[in-house]
Motif scaffolding. Structure first.
Motif, PDB file in Angstrom:
ATOM      1  N   LEU A 169       0.811  -1.222   0.000  1.00  0.00           N
ATOM      2  CA  LEU A 169       0.000   0.000   0.000  1.00  0.00           C
ATOM      3  C   LEU A 169       0.843   1.271   0.000  1.00  0.00           C
ATOM      4  O   LEU A 169       0.300   2.370  -0.040  1.00  0.00           O
ATOM      5  N   ALA A 170       2.163   1.131   0.057  1.00  0.00           N
ATOM      6  CA  ALA A 170       3.041   2.306   0.097  1.00  0.00           C
ATOM      7  C   ALA A 170       3.007   3.027  -1.245  1.00  0.00           C
ATOM      8  O   ALA A 170       3.131   2.415  -2.298  1.00  0.00           O
ATOM      9  N   GLY A 171       2.839   4.331  -1.173  1.00  0.00           N
ATOM     10  CA  GLY A 171       2.864   5.174  -2.358  1.00  0.00           C
ATOM     11  C   GLY A 171       3.906   6.257  -2.206  1.00  0.00           C
ATOM     12  O   GLY A 171       4.570   6.372  -1.167  1.00  0.00           O
ATOM     13  N   VAL A 227       6.365   6.362   4.195  1.00  0.00           N
ATOM     14  CA  VAL A 227       7.533   5.854   4.915  1.00  0.00           C
ATOM     15  C   VAL A 227       7.484   4.337   4.872  1.00  0.00           C
ATOM     16  O   VAL A 227       6.416   3.739   5.034  1.00  0.00           O
ATOM     17  N   VAL A 228       8.635   3.712   4.653  1.00  0.00           N
ATOM     18  CA  VAL A 228       8.707   2.251   4.639  1.00  0.00           C
ATOM     19  C   VAL A 228       9.828   1.767   5.557  1.00  0.00           C
ATOM     20  O   VAL A 228      10.750   2.513   5.880  1.00  0.00           O
ATOM     21  N   ALA A 265      12.905   4.260   5.427  1.00  0.00           N
ATOM     22  CA  ALA A 265      13.252   4.778   4.105  1.00  0.00           C
ATOM     23  C   ALA A 265      12.033   5.493   3.547  1.00  0.00           C
ATOM     24  O   ALA A 265      10.942   5.442   4.120  1.00  0.00           O
ATOM     25  N   LEU A 266      12.215   6.135   2.435  1.00  0.00           N
ATOM     26  CA  LEU A 266      11.185   6.965   1.829  1.00  0.00           C
ATOM     27  C   LEU A 266      10.746   6.370   0.503  1.00  0.00           C
ATOM     28  O   LEU A 266      11.574   6.149  -0.378  1.00  0.00           O
ATOM     29  N   ALA A 326       4.951  -0.396   5.951  1.00  0.00           N
ATOM     30  CA  ALA A 326       4.814   0.980   5.463  1.00  0.00           C
ATOM     31  C   ALA A 326       3.903   1.785   6.391  1.00  0.00           C
ATOM     32  O   ALA A 326       3.088   1.212   7.123  1.00  0.00           O
ATOM     33  N   TRP A 327       4.074   3.086   6.350  1.00  0.00           N
ATOM     34  CA  TRP A 327       3.233   4.032   7.080  1.00  0.00           C
ATOM     35  C   TRP A 327       2.779   5.090   6.094  1.00  0.00           C
ATOM     36  O   TRP A 327       3.600   5.660   5.369  1.00  0.00           O
ATOM     37  N   LYS A 328       1.496   5.366   6.081  1.00  0.00           N
ATOM     38  CA  LYS A 328       0.936   6.367   5.183  1.00  0.00           C
ATOM     39  C   LYS A 328       1.210   7.772   5.716  1.00  0.00           C
ATOM     40  O   LYS A 328       1.119   8.022   6.908  1.00  0.00           O
TER      41      LYS A 328
END
Length: 137
Positions: free
Chosen positions: A90-92, A96-97, A108-109, A134-136
């Protein structure tokens, strides 16, 4: 904190400028490390400095390891500031991952088709498939 924040209208150009400005900035504990990389990127995109309380407080390895221990590692810091982790699928762009780096877990970005990682001599890039969580933003 810990909730989805609102990005500024021009966040794509702010993110691109930020990444370019950090491309050749070498690692410096508490200034240009994995946590500050993503905190500075989030600040560039949202105008909010979520890492203000830690700036200048951990400039040595010992201080950094103590802080990470107190907050449950880099994933704990990300969760505290950004809310629960989501699937890396879901990371876009701009999120942040979490990755596995040679020294252990690191933040990381996500840049869309790749991720930017703080390295000793500046940013390095890895495939998004390297993300473990990941973090939205």
């Amino acid at each position: 904190m810990g909730a989805l924040m609102e990005r500024l209208q021009d966040w794509p150009s702010r993110l691109a400028e930020f990444v370019e400005s950090r491309r050749d900035v070498g690692f410096a504990r508490g200034k240009a490390d994995c946590c500050m990389l993503v905190a500075d990127a989030v600040q560039a995109m949202t105008g909010v400095d979520y890492a203000a309380r830690w700036r200048g407080t951990y400039l040595t390895d010992k201080a950094a390891f103590r802080l990470l221990r107190d907050y449950g590692g880099v994933a704990g810091v990300a969760t505290l500031l950004l809310g629960p982790a989501v699937s890396p699928a879901l990371a876009g762009r701009g999120d942040v991952v979490l990755i596995e780096a040679p020294e252990g877990e690191a933040l990381a970005l996500c840049l869309g088709d790749k991720i930017a990682v703080q390295d000793r001599n500046g940013l390095t890039f890895a495939p998004t498939s390297a993300a473990k969580a990941a973090w939205k933003v």
